[in-house]
Scaffold this motif. Structure first.
Motif, PDB file in Angstrom:
ATOM      1  N   VAL A  95       9.844 -19.882   2.992  1.00 54.21           N
ATOM      2  CA  VAL A  95       9.198 -21.173   3.232  1.00 54.21           C
ATOM      3  C   VAL A  95      10.236 -22.203   3.665  1.00 54.21           C
ATOM      4  N   ALA A  96      11.359 -22.239   2.945  1.00 52.01           N
ATOM      5  CA  ALA A  96      12.422 -23.199   3.261  1.00 52.01           C
ATOM      6  C   ALA A  96      13.028 -22.908   4.631  1.00 52.01           C
ATOM      7  N   ARG A  97      13.214 -21.626   4.951  1.00 51.71           N
ATOM      8  CA  ARG A  97      13.821 -21.260   6.221  1.00 51.71           C
ATOM      9  C   ARG A  97      12.910 -21.661   7.393  1.00 51.71           C
ATOM     10  N   GLU A 145       9.734 -18.555  -1.616  1.00 49.97           N
ATOM     11  CA  GLU A 145      10.222 -19.914  -1.374  1.00 49.97           C
ATOM     12  C   GLU A 145      11.376 -19.939  -0.381  1.00 49.97           C
ATOM     13  N   SER A 146      12.212 -18.883  -0.399  1.00 52.59           N
ATOM     14  CA  SER A 146      13.346 -18.860   0.522  1.00 52.59           C
ATOM     15  C   SER A 146      12.868 -18.807   1.974  1.00 52.59           C
ATOM     16  N   GLU A 157      14.773 -11.741   7.072  1.00 49.27           N
ATOM     17  CA  GLU A 157      14.159 -13.060   6.908  1.00 49.27           C
ATOM     18  C   GLU A 157      14.340 -13.909   8.165  1.00 49.27           C
ATOM     19  N   ARG A 185      10.657 -24.017   7.305  1.00 47.27           N
ATOM     20  CA  ARG A 185      10.629 -25.482   7.342  1.00 47.27           C
ATOM     21  C   ARG A 185      11.857 -26.017   8.073  1.00 47.27           C
ATOM     22  N   ARG A 186      13.030 -25.442   7.786  1.00 47.26           N
ATOM     23  CA  ARG A 186      14.260 -25.885   8.461  1.00 47.26           C
ATOM     24  C   ARG A 186      14.192 -25.588   9.956  1.00 47.26           C
ATOM     25  N   SER A 193      11.126 -15.423  10.106  1.00 46.65           N
ATOM     26  CA  SER A 193      10.952 -16.867  10.311  1.00 46.65           C
ATOM     27  C   SER A 193      10.738 -17.182  11.791  1.00 46.65           C
TER      28      SER A 193
END
Length: 323
Positions: free
Chosen positions: A304-306, A301-302, A281, A308-309, A285
């Protein structure tokens, strides 16, 4: 190099021919079948290993060779009319109907004719033959000139001149290729051919071949290229790996030629929804961040969040640099 389909037809016809001509000589059989004696011997060796499930004595096709003559002693039913069970007929019908819509694989009109014959022979029509008549009269999908040219070149062993759209360079290029076969990968059909300009084997997606014309030249792909299976590793995905669903802008469409991606949906204005597998992942990313706004992550979602961060951290770093 004789196409596999051509040899298969010859092999299927050889048993009833030899059965109808017992103790025929090699020279006579080779002349009637239009092959050399060496090819005839190779065909007989191949047939000797064919037969009914079980493949033991009494199951395989058998011959008697006496002097210079050939005689079939057991045909394994190869000289009898083909009788399909209901599941076999259904399987063939489903496969044929699926192939009709895939460009370059089969002649749609011939496939539709075969469907009508199978439906009739399998007893799936009513006694008044209404369904059979409807199947015969059903209009076959219109085959594009490009798909017809590709199929004809593969069948006849002719070279092709194609105008091919490269998504990675967003341009058309003219190429002369030696066709080998048409293959199905995922939801698309590809021409597997020897590209003379690249001096190597390439896969050309049929819906990206803008124009194709059969040349008056015999196709001469190198023998190792003909014997080797097409390399579809780019399209293979390990089901054990996680998968990301992406939304790709038109500017990122070149990714389909360089990453093992599968298109889920073609959206308006040139956008695509696609899926790609990945092992790490963190790596995924970083790759996606490099595409900026051209690629959006929809799932999982994990990831997506990574992403985004990572984007927020990058923006913060730029803010610090600008004071």
């Amino acid at each position: 190099m004789t196409p596999v389909s051509t040899r298969l037809v010859r092999l299927l016809n050889m048993v009833p021919y030899l059965k109808a001509n017992p103790s025929i000589t090699y020279a006579e059989a080779a002349a009637d079948l239009g092959v050399s004696r060496k090819q005839l011997q190779q065909d007989l060796d191949q047939l000797w290993m064919c037969g009914l499930p079980g493949y033991g004595p009494g199951d395989l096709i058998d011959f008697e060779f006496s002097g210079d003559t050939i005689k079939v002693t057991f045909s394994a039913g190869m000289d009898e009319p083909l009788r399909l069970t209901s599941p076999e007929a259904t399987g063939l019908l489903v496969a044929l109907r699926a192939l009709i819509d895939i460009p370059g694989v089969v002649d749609p009109q011939a496939a539709l004719s075969a469907i009508a014959k199978i439906e009739s022979a399998a007893g799936t029509v009513s006694h008044d033959h209404t369904h059979a008549a409807a199947a015969v009269e059903e209009r076959a999908p219109i085959e594009s000139d490009t798909a017809a040219a590709v199929r004809a070149a593969v069948r006849d062993g002719r070279a092709l001149c194609i105008e091919y759209y490269s998504a990675s360079r967003d341009q058309l290029s003219s190429r002369i290729v030696d066709p080998i076969r048409v293959v199905l990968v995922g939801d698309h059909s590809y021409l597997h051919a020897w590209a003379r300009d690249a001096d190597g084997v390439r896969l050309f997606r049929l819906d990206r071949i803008v124009e194709a014309s059969v040349l008056d030249q015999v196709a001469v792909p190198p023998e190792p290229a003909v014997q080797a299976p097409p390399d579809t590793s780019l399209f293979d995905a390990d089901p054990a790996l996680p998968a990301a669903t992406l939304l790709l802008a038109p500017a990122a469409s070149w990714m389909f030629e360089y990453y093992p991606m599968r298109i889920l949906e073609e959206l308006p204005d040139g956008y695509h929804k696609a899926v790609i597998t990945y092992a790490s992942e963190d790596w995924m990313s970083r790759v996606l961040l490099g595409f900026g706004a051209d690629v959006a992550v929809l799932a999982p979602e994990s990831l997506v969040a990574r992403v985004r961060r990572g984007a927020a951290a990058a923006l913060a770093a730029y803010a610090d640099l600008t004071g």
